[in-house]
Design a protein around this motif. Sequence first.
Motif: not given
Lengths: 258, 225
Positions: B141-142, B145-146, B222-225
């Motif tokens: 889960l952690i 994906p990263q 998603k969620g990263h800029r």
Amino acid sequence: MTSEQLTGAAGVAPGTPAIQLVDVAKSYGSFKALQGVSMTVERGSRMVICGPSGSGKSTLIRCINRLEIHDAGAITVNGAELTDQIVRIDRIRRDVGMVFQHFNLFPHLTVLQNCTLAQRWVRRRSHREASDIAMALLERVRIPEKASSYPAELSGGQQQRVAIARALCMNPSIMLFDEPTSALDPEMVKEVLDTMVRLAEDGMTMICVTHEMGFARQVASQVAFMEGGKVIESNTPERLFSTPAHERTKRFLSNLLH
Amino acid sequence: MFDYHLFLSAVFGWPLAKGALLTMVLSISVMTCSLIVATLFGSVAGSQRKALRWSVGGYVWLFRGAPALLILLFVWNGLPQLSPVFRQAWFTPFFAAFLALTLIEVAYLTEILRGAFAAVGKGQREGAAALGLHRWQIFILITMPQALRVAVPALINEFISLLKATSLATVISLKELMTLTQFAIATSFRFLEWYGAALVYYMLMVSVLTVFQTRIERLLSKGHR
Ligand SMILES: Nc1ncnc2c1ncn2[C@@H]1O[C@H](COP(=O)(O)OP(=O)(O)OP(=O)(O)O)[C@@H](O)[C@H]1O
Ligand SMILES: [Mg+2]
């Protein structure tokens, strides 16, 4: 959610301390990070730990939810001693929430998902129930409007409040804070401390590593001063700040205040 | 001169289409199996247990060092000499190519994933552990994906290299795209048209992968800029 639900440790005999450490020691190789640390934290009380860098504050707090494993002595959480048994660790991790210096939010998940993930996988709550609880706690830390944002879109103070909400979602009876404000810009420290003060007022058992002495004065039941892996002295904030027993404590505190 | 008509019938004819299909099936099977094994190897590479770490390190050292052609020939010609098991009917060129390429691909993907797993900070695992998540839950889960977000460009790159490396299997007479192209040339002596047609197929497959890469990168970022 009532404060009873937030702070109650189910199935624990009344009068049992929330956390008890007896002669706890921990070494990294030959380096003694903790030596002979004993302390008792009563249910509903707040312990603030301070001390110079490298004195073992993080190590101590991380032993309590077994992110680090102590080598000697005994740690008891809600009456259960920490051992290698996996069932025990699970139970303790469920009872003990932790907030880190660097928030440790999951960057690939939204704020709401950060708060529901462990509820669903550990507490086995339904999607609906987990979301409701998460939203209630995001309200509590005053950030419900950011539920669908990603952590990177939030300020440091907002991220730390989300981290607090995320921990509270698991209904812990004890909260551990490891320098929760020291990675924040000064103007954001207050919003996080305010959140913690409200939590303390609701009766949460807390252990907090911090150098925010105003916060300690306001909410701490006990302040412990650590150095070289030992608790040098521990007292109520009034006594410790006005009449520290040890020269070393005095020097540390005066450095902090000036 | 260039026979445009022949070129078109080569592109739209059966032989190359069948070859391309085999190339695709082989690449996808190799990639899928390799990803699974490499995920395991890559996560072991950061483990406390020295023996495991060293075994994985040794594996990567061997299969990243040896030329693909050599491993292919070793598997196809060498293994049957080693044991009668490999002399039976099931040991086809397809299976031999699958085995050889998977052995190599696992080594490369392990390196990619090892780096990607290491790039996910310790704080992420601790944050999850403090919430009561178990090791495998944290991994799926952690960490995964990263790590995938970091690894996808390199993984797709590997897939593209692999797709082209399947053409090596022509030396063990696997009827993949390049083999069938050469068959056609052997009877027609028309090089330009058939090579051109094969090129069209390779470019098409690689383009599809590139589009896929853009999609999946967008999904994972998603969620990263
Ligand atoms: N994983 C580790 N391996 C080796 N030494 C470590 C490890 N973790 C901590 N230490 C050492 O243990 C000592 C205590 O570390 P700890 O992080 O508990 O200090 P701290 O009081 O929290 O300091 P700070 O205020 O800088 O956070 C330090 O000297 C540190 O170098
Ligand atoms: Mg620390």
